[in-house]
Design a protein around this motif. Sequence first.
Motif, PDB file in Angstrom:
ATOM      1  N   LEU A 103      14.321  20.204   2.973  1.00 22.05           N
ATOM      2  CA  LEU A 103      15.641  20.365   2.367  1.00 22.05           C
ATOM      3  C   LEU A 103      16.320  21.667   2.764  1.00 22.05           C
ATOM      4  O   LEU A 103      17.536  21.740   2.782  1.00 22.05           O
ATOM      5  N   SER A 104      15.546  22.684   3.102  1.00 16.11           N
ATOM      6  CA  SER A 104      16.182  23.943   3.490  1.00 16.11           C
ATOM      7  C   SER A 104      16.684  23.824   4.929  1.00 16.11           C
ATOM      8  O   SER A 104      16.111  23.131   5.759  1.00 16.11           O
ATOM      9  N   LYS A 105      17.778  24.521   5.222  1.00 15.28           N
ATOM     10  CA  LYS A 105      18.371  24.438   6.571  1.00 15.28           C
ATOM     11  C   LYS A 105      17.421  24.965   7.637  1.00 15.28           C
ATOM     12  O   LYS A 105      17.357  24.418   8.732  1.00 15.28           O
ATOM     13  N   SER A 106      16.653  26.006   7.324  1.00 20.20           N
ATOM     14  CA  SER A 106      15.739  26.542   8.338  1.00 20.20           C
ATOM     15  C   SER A 106      14.634  25.527   8.657  1.00 20.20           C
ATOM     16  O   SER A 106      14.269  25.355   9.814  1.00 20.20           O
ATOM     17  N   ASN A 107      14.122  24.842   7.650  1.00 19.91           N
ATOM     18  CA  ASN A 107      13.116  23.814   7.899  1.00 19.91           C
ATOM     19  C   ASN A 107      13.698  22.635   8.657  1.00 19.91           C
ATOM     20  O   ASN A 107      13.052  22.072   9.533  1.00 19.91           O
ATOM     21  N   GLN A 108      14.915  22.240   8.325  1.00 18.36           N
ATOM     22  CA  GLN A 108      15.547  21.127   9.026  1.00 18.36           C
ATOM     23  C   GLN A 108      15.707  21.465  10.501  1.00 18.36           C
ATOM     24  O   GLN A 108      15.445  20.635  11.366  1.00 18.36           O
ATOM     25  N   SER A 109      16.115  22.686  10.789  1.00 19.16           N
ATOM     26  CA  SER A 109      16.293  23.112  12.173  1.00 19.16           C
ATOM     27  C   SER A 109      14.963  23.063  12.924  1.00 19.16           C
ATOM     28  O   SER A 109      14.886  22.573  14.053  1.00 19.16           O
TER      29      SER A 109
END
Length: 132
Positions: A103-109
Amino acid sequence: MNLEAKALVSFLQKFDEHPFTVKIGDEEAQIGEGKSEFTVVFNKIPSMKDLLTSTSIALGEAYMDGDMEIEGDLYHALNMFMGQMGKFSTDQKSLKKLIFSSLSKSNQSKEVSSHYDIGNDFYKLWLGIPSY
């Protein structure tokens, strides 16, 4: 059996609906009554803190790391344990981190990069394009 092994066997006693054997080193213990349906071999004992915090995560990680093996029918053993999920210790916070980690943008990236940034050499192999 050392104290750590005894604590593990004692913890596993609550999963006694289907009899199974626990093997730790050269020592064996019977869980439940009747003929053992499979054997759980511990090459390394998971921490009791982890087992008490989230049984499913601790056992799953032990299996993935090779610290725990199943002798016999793996699917039967999994069904037996899953049928007793109500006896598992569950840390909701840890499970949510695993389930919703992207869910976090850094993990998605990171996840997008790990799946799609694999380079042309990989695709050439799959598509049968010769390298020159």
